[in-house]
Design an enzyme around this catalytic site. Structure first.
Site, PDB file in Angstrom:
ATOM      1  N   ASP A 175       0.156  16.924  -0.846  1.00 35.91           N
ATOM      2  CA  ASP A 175      -0.116  16.158  -2.058  1.00 35.91           C
ATOM      3  C   ASP A 175       0.960  16.452  -3.099  1.00 35.91           C
ATOM      4  O   ASP A 175       1.372  17.605  -3.254  1.00 35.91           O
ATOM      5  CB  ASP A 175      -1.498  16.542  -2.596  1.00 35.91           C
ATOM      6  CG  ASP A 175      -2.025  15.559  -3.624  1.00 35.91           C
ATOM      7  OD1 ASP A 175      -1.421  15.469  -4.713  1.00 35.91           O
ATOM      8  OD2 ASP A 175      -3.024  14.892  -3.343  1.00 35.91           O
ATOM      9  N   HIS A 228      -6.629   3.316   0.424  1.00 32.21           N
ATOM     10  CA  HIS A 228      -6.310   3.543   1.837  1.00 32.21           C
ATOM     11  C   HIS A 228      -7.074   4.804   2.213  1.00 32.21           C
ATOM     12  O   HIS A 228      -6.983   5.811   1.502  1.00 32.21           O
ATOM     13  CB  HIS A 228      -4.795   3.760   2.001  1.00 32.21           C
ATOM     14  CG  HIS A 228      -4.332   3.904   3.413  1.00 32.21           C
ATOM     15  ND1 HIS A 228      -3.471   2.986   3.987  1.00 32.21           N
ATOM     16  CD2 HIS A 228      -4.562   4.839   4.356  1.00 32.21           C
ATOM     17  CE1 HIS A 228      -3.199   3.372   5.235  1.00 32.21           C
ATOM     18  NE2 HIS A 228      -3.853   4.497   5.476  1.00 32.21           N
ATOM     19  N   HIS A 276      -4.171   0.582   8.261  1.00 33.38           N
ATOM     20  CA  HIS A 276      -4.719   0.444   6.915  1.00 33.38           C
ATOM     21  C   HIS A 276      -6.221   0.219   6.983  1.00 33.38           C
ATOM     22  O   HIS A 276      -6.705  -0.797   7.469  1.00 33.38           O
ATOM     23  CB  HIS A 276      -4.060  -0.713   6.153  1.00 33.38           C
ATOM     24  CG  HIS A 276      -4.550  -0.793   4.744  1.00 33.38           C
ATOM     25  ND1 HIS A 276      -4.045  -0.004   3.749  1.00 33.38           N
ATOM     26  CD2 HIS A 276      -5.539  -1.528   4.189  1.00 33.38           C
ATOM     27  CE1 HIS A 276      -4.689  -0.263   2.627  1.00 33.38           C
ATOM     28  NE2 HIS A 276      -5.612  -1.181   2.865  1.00 33.38           N
ATOM     29  N   HIS A 306      -8.204   8.206   3.119  1.00 32.77           N
ATOM     30  CA  HIS A 306      -7.471   9.473   3.186  1.00 32.77           C
ATOM     31  C   HIS A 306      -8.426  10.627   2.964  1.00 32.77           C
ATOM     32  O   HIS A 306      -9.439  10.495   2.286  1.00 32.77           O
ATOM     33  CB  HIS A 306      -6.303   9.520   2.198  1.00 32.77           C
ATOM     34  CG  HIS A 306      -6.653   9.302   0.771  1.00 32.77           C
ATOM     35  ND1 HIS A 306      -6.984   8.060   0.243  1.00 32.77           N
ATOM     36  CD2 HIS A 306      -6.722  10.162  -0.268  1.00 32.77           C
ATOM     37  CE1 HIS A 306      -7.220   8.169  -1.046  1.00 32.77           C
ATOM     38  NE2 HIS A 306      -7.083   9.440  -1.391  1.00 32.77           N
ATOM     39  N   ASN A 365     -12.618  10.388  -1.306  1.00 35.25           N
ATOM     40  CA  ASN A 365     -13.196   9.590  -2.385  1.00 35.25           C
ATOM     41  C   ASN A 365     -13.301   8.135  -1.928  1.00 35.25           C
ATOM     42  O   ASN A 365     -12.424   7.628  -1.248  1.00 35.25           O
ATOM     43  CB  ASN A 365     -12.321   9.692  -3.634  1.00 35.25           C
ATOM     44  CG  ASN A 365     -12.173  11.120  -4.110  1.00 35.25           C
ATOM     45  OD1 ASN A 365     -13.132  11.875  -4.132  1.00 35.25           O
ATOM     46  ND2 ASN A 365     -10.963  11.497  -4.476  1.00 35.25           N
ATOM     47  N   CYS A 425       0.485   3.294   3.243  1.00 33.33           N
ATOM     48  CA  CYS A 425       1.111   2.620   4.391  1.00 33.33           C
ATOM     49  C   CYS A 425       2.623   2.840   4.346  1.00 33.33           C
ATOM     50  O   CYS A 425       3.248   3.098   5.380  1.00 33.33           O
ATOM     51  CB  CYS A 425       0.787   1.130   4.391  1.00 33.33           C
ATOM     52  SG  CYS A 425      -0.906   0.735   4.907  1.00 33.33           S
ATOM     53  N   GLY A 444     -13.185   8.322  -7.815  1.00 31.04           N
ATOM     54  CA  GLY A 444     -11.874   8.948  -7.954  1.00 31.04           C
ATOM     55  C   GLY A 444     -10.835   8.488  -6.954  1.00 31.04           C
ATOM     56  O   GLY A 444      -9.750   9.065  -6.888  1.00 31.04           O
ATOM     57  N   CYS A 488       0.842  -1.184   0.000  1.00 33.53           N
ATOM     58  CA  CYS A 488       0.000   0.000   0.000  1.00 33.53           C
ATOM     59  C   CYS A 488       0.884   1.242   0.000  1.00 33.53           C
ATOM     60  O   CYS A 488       1.723   1.412   0.898  1.00 33.53           O
ATOM     61  CB  CYS A 488      -0.925   0.000   1.209  1.00 33.53           C
ATOM     62  SG  CYS A 488      -1.851   1.546   1.411  1.00 33.53           S
TER      63      CYS A 488
END
Length: 111
Positions: free
Chosen positions: A29, A95, A45, A97, A84, A6, A90, A3
């Site tokens: 980002d 994971h 997770h 977020h 999302n 992660c 999207g 991931c």
């Protein structure tokens, strides 16, 4: 299964950290969609909002608490929070977020 988030939370992949505690990690980002754009992720997770349960809901709530704390620290009063859920919505990393976007007018409806 590997991931991306992660690995970022574990420090295995570099990121520009905004905030970290024992439960969550926040970072800017790499493809910002606003002048301020950071993500808040649980270190545990959790695949998406659809996987929030009574057992892990406190971690999701803590993510929102961190968003309030970090935006105050950054002097941001107007912002959008997006999570999302699923590919059609999207979600590109499976994971949980929360995107926090600020610094420009946000249109509605989005995308």
């Amino acid at each position: 299964m590997s991931c991306l988030f992660c690995a970022i939370a574990a420090g295995e992949i570099p990121s520009k950290k905004v905030y970290e505690d024992e439960l969550v990690y926040a970072f800017y980002d790499i493809d910002p969609q606003a002048p301020t754009h950071f993500l808040v992720i649980p270190k545990e997770h959790i695949p998406s909002c659809a996987a929030i349960t009574a057992e892990n809901a406190s971690v999701a709530a803590h993510c929102l608490e961190v968003i309030a704390r970090v935006t105050k620290k950054l002097g941001i009063s107007d912002f959008r929070v997006v999570s999302n859920c699923g590919a059609q919505a999207g979600q590109s990393v499976p994971h949980l977020h929360f995107h926090v976007l600020a610094g420009r007018d946000m249109t509605w409806p989005p995308g």
